[in-house]
Write an enzyme that holds these catalytic residues in place. Structure first.
Site, short mmCIF file in Angstrom:
data_model
loop_
_atom_site.label_atom_id
_atom_site.label_comp_id
_atom_site.label_asym_id
_atom_site.label_seq_id
_atom_site.Cartn_x
_atom_site.Cartn_y
_atom_site.Cartn_z
N PRO A 53 -16.93 -8.11 -32.75
CG PRO A 53 -17.92 -6.30 -32.69
CD PRO A 53 -17.97 -7.82 -32.46
CG ASN A 54 -13.02 -4.11 -33.35
OD1 ASN A 54 -12.44 -3.75 -34.44
ND2 ASN A 54 -14.11 -3.30 -32.68
NE ARG B 217 -10.12 -3.68 -29.66
CZ ARG B 217 -11.19 -3.81 -29.12
NH1 ARG B 217 -11.84 -5.34 -28.83
NH2 ARG B 217 -12.38 -3.09 -28.63
CE1 TYR C 75 -10.85 -5.01 -24.38
CE2 TYR C 75 -9.76 -3.53 -25.96
CZ TYR C 75 -10.78 -3.94 -25.45
OH TYR C 75 -11.91 -3.01 -25.60
CG ASN D 24 -15.43 -10.68 -25.68
OD1 ASN D 24 -16.45 -9.76 -25.75
ND2 ASN D 24 -14.26 -10.56 -25.37
CB ALA E 62 -18.46 -2.75 -29.31
CD GLU F 139 -21.88 -10.69 -20.98
OE1 GLU F 139 -23.04 -11.07 -20.61
OE2 GLU F 139 -21.61 -9.05 -21.04
CG HIS G 227 -16.96 -8.61 -21.37
ND1 HIS G 227 -17.22 -8.05 -22.65
CD2 HIS G 227 -18.21 -8.87 -20.74
CE1 HIS G 227 -18.52 -8.25 -22.81
NE2 HIS G 227 -19.23 -8.67 -21.64
CB SER H 242 -11.18 -4.95 -20.21
OG SER H 242 -12.55 -4.83 -20.88
NE ARG I 93 -11.98 -0.71 -21.04
CZ ARG I 93 -12.36 -1.08 -22.16
NH1 ARG I 93 -12.58 -2.26 -22.57
NH2 ARG I 93 -11.91 -0.33 -23.16
C1 DQA Z 1 -14.71 -6.50 -24.35
C2 DQA Z 1 -15.22 -4.83 -23.76
C3 DQA Z 1 -16.04 -4.37 -24.82
O1 DQA Z 1 -16.75 -3.25 -24.16
C4 DQA Z 1 -15.42 -3.78 -25.91
O2 DQA Z 1 -15.91 -3.18 -26.82
C5 DQA Z 1 -14.49 -5.06 -26.62
C6 DQA Z 1 -14.05 -6.14 -25.74
C7 DQA Z 1 -13.73 -7.28 -23.78
O3 DQA Z 1 -13.50 -8.16 -23.79
O4 DQA Z 1 -13.12 -6.45 -22.57
O5 DQA Z 1 -14.67 -4.93 -27.83
O6 DQA Z 1 -15.58 -7.22 -24.76
#
Ligand code: DQA
Length: 145
Positions: free
Chosen positions: A9-10, A17, A22, A73, A76, A97, A99, A101, A106
């Site tokens: 998501p997102n 964003r 990011y 990825n 959330a 996996e 990410h 960030s 964080r």
């Molecule tokens: C994320 C880190 C997650 O905590 C966050 O909810 C994201 C992006 C990252 O790629 O850093 O949506 O997966």
């Protein structure tokens, strides 16, 4: 070697964003660079993005029998989804996996990944380059198997 790249998501909003966290690259441009890198390995990539947990579970299940590896990825859902973790366990396809960030620097709720225990590895904090690292690591893992 066929690898499915799944984003949660997102992640479709990358570029717009929170670019300070990011980065400014869009998902389309990240995927295009990754496809180019894959040519030299060589590996064949397919891409899925879903904003829903069920969509991500369906994508993982769809890899069964047709993909050798998964890069995900889960965004959330990393921190909440037993369903995504169980899907990765169920298909038993080597999964990395990613990410963008560094989730560990964080908020505390991002420090826990339900996915990490069922992944062969995790990459966090290198921005879009993390997908390249994941691809190289996954291909190397699959070659050695
Ligand atoms: C994320 C880190 C997650 O905590 C966050 O909810 C994201 C992006 C990252 O790629 O850093 O949506 O997966």
């Amino acid at each position: 070697m066929k690898i499915l790249v799944i984003n949660g998501p997102n992640i479709n909003l990358l570029g717009r964003r929170e670019p300070g966290i990011y980065g400014s690259q869009t998902l389309e441009s990240i995927n295009a660079s990754l496809s180019e890198s894959a040519l030299t390995l060589p590996a064949e990539l397919d891409f899925v993005q879903s904003n829903s947990e069920g969509g991500l579970v369906d994508a993982i299940q769809s890899a069964l029998g047709s993909f050798d590896g998964i890069i995900i990825n889960p965004a959330a859902y990393t921190h909440t989804s037993v369903a995504i973790r169980d899907a990765i366990s169920a298909v038993a396809i080597p999964t990395v996996e990613v990410h963008l960030s560094n989730v560990y620097s964080r908020e505390e709720f991002r420090h826990k990944s339900l996915i990490a225990p069922v992944a062969i590895g995790q990459i966090a904090g290198f921005g879009a380059f993390g997908y390249e690292l994941a691809l190289k690591g996954l291909v190397e893992f699959l070659r050695k198997r």
